[in-house]
Each structure stands twice: as C-alpha cells, then as structure tokens.
Scaffold this motif. Structure first.
Motif, PDB file in Angstrom:
ATOM      1  N   GLY A 251       0.831  -1.209   0.000  1.00  9.82           N
ATOM      2  CA  GLY A 251       0.000   0.000   0.000  1.00  9.82           C
ATOM      3  C   GLY A 251       0.851   1.238   0.000  1.00  9.82           C
ATOM      4  N   THR A 252       0.707   2.048   1.029  1.00  9.33           N
ATOM      5  CA  THR A 252       1.417   3.317   1.091  1.00  9.33           C
ATOM      6  C   THR A 252       2.921   3.076   1.195  1.00  9.33           C
TER       7      THR A 252
ATOM      8  N   ARG B  88       6.561   2.961   2.426  1.00  7.00           N
ATOM      9  CA  ARG B  88       7.148   2.910   3.767  1.00  7.00           C
ATOM     10  C   ARG B  88       8.629   2.592   3.623  1.00  7.00           C
TER      11      ARG B  88
ATOM     12  N   ARG C 207      11.883   4.149   0.043  1.00  7.04           N
ATOM     13  CA  ARG C 207      10.476   4.056   0.435  1.00  7.04           C
ATOM     14  C   ARG C 207       9.694   3.451  -0.719  1.00  7.04           C
TER      15      ARG C 207
ATOM     16  N   GLY D 124       6.059   0.798  -1.661  1.00  5.71           N
ATOM     17  CA  GLY D 124       4.780   0.321  -1.171  1.00  5.71           C
ATOM     18  C   GLY D 124       4.651  -1.185  -1.160  1.00  5.71           C
TER      19      GLY D 124
END
Length: 139
Positions: A82-83, A85, A104, A106
């Motif tokens: 998802g988002t 990280r 970063r 997802g």
C-alpha cells in the motif's frame, strides 16, 4: 425449428471478409499476449533469476532468497502492500561487499544480486522498522 434451414443456407454462403478475418486474428493474438502463459497459481512472478532457496517471514514482510549457479538474489515484500514505507534489503557474499537497496516503497524492495559462486551469503531485510536476518546460508 422453422427457419433454421434458411439460417443454415445463409451461413453456408457467408464468407468472412479478409480484413475482418485478419482483425479478429490480431485481436485474439493480442489477448493471448496480454494473458501470458497460464500458471495456475495466484503467486506473482519473481524479479530474481534462479530457484527459490529460502523464505524468511517476519512481522511486516517477507525476505525471499533465490539462487542460480553463480549468483544469489534477494528481495523483500511487504505483508500489506500500500502506502510507501521505509524498506531495505541487504545481501552479502562471504568475503565480499554487501549489496544494499533502501528507500520508500509500497510493495517490494530489491532485487539485489551478488556473485556467489562457491560462497555463502547472508541477507537482512527491513520493512517499517521490523527486520529479519539470516546467518551464513546457501553454502
């Protein structure tokens, strides 16, 4: 059925137009190319070459190691994609420098590949602050 003989006669006389026939063939070939070979499983295709050698699961992800005759490859997958990280994957051959990918993402970090002919390797992976590590493996 009344009228079915008339339908059969019309269909027997009907000939496909060569351009329409070519378009239908091109469309079918495009669909087959998009579909790809049928695997029968829902697992994603790996970006690493070789056969799966080890999988290490941890709280926020999964470290996957692959091995060919000459190389070792590692990547880390998030358990809940998802988002973006923070993620990091490290792969080090014994006696060599570690290959590191961090940033970063997802879904996955990596792959990292090292030359590991006749060498042990160790790998570490981090997803959102949680990590997993292997000792010297694939010897």
């Amino acid at each position: 059925m009344p009228g079915s003989t008339a339908v059969r006669r019309v269909l027997a006389r009907a000939r496909p137009h060569p351009v329409a026939y070519a378009l239908v063939l091109a469309f079918a070939a495009g669909l087959l190319a998009l579909a790809g070979p049928g695997q029968g499983t829902a697992e994603a295709v790996s970006v690493c070459q070789g056969r799966p050698a080890r999988t290490v699961s941890f709280a926020t992800g999964e470290l996957r190691l692959y091995r060919t005759r000459h190389y070792a490859c590692a990547l880390v997958l998030a358990k809940r994609p998802g988002t973006p990280r923070p993620m990091k994957v490290t792969l080090q051959p014994r006696g060599g420098r570690a290959a590191v990918v961090s940033g970063r993402w997802g879904r996955q970090a990596g792959p990292v590949t090292v030359h590991a002919l006749n060498r042990c390797v160790r790998a570490t992976a981090t997803v959102s602050g949680r990590s997993a590590a292997t000792g010297w493996i694939l010897c």
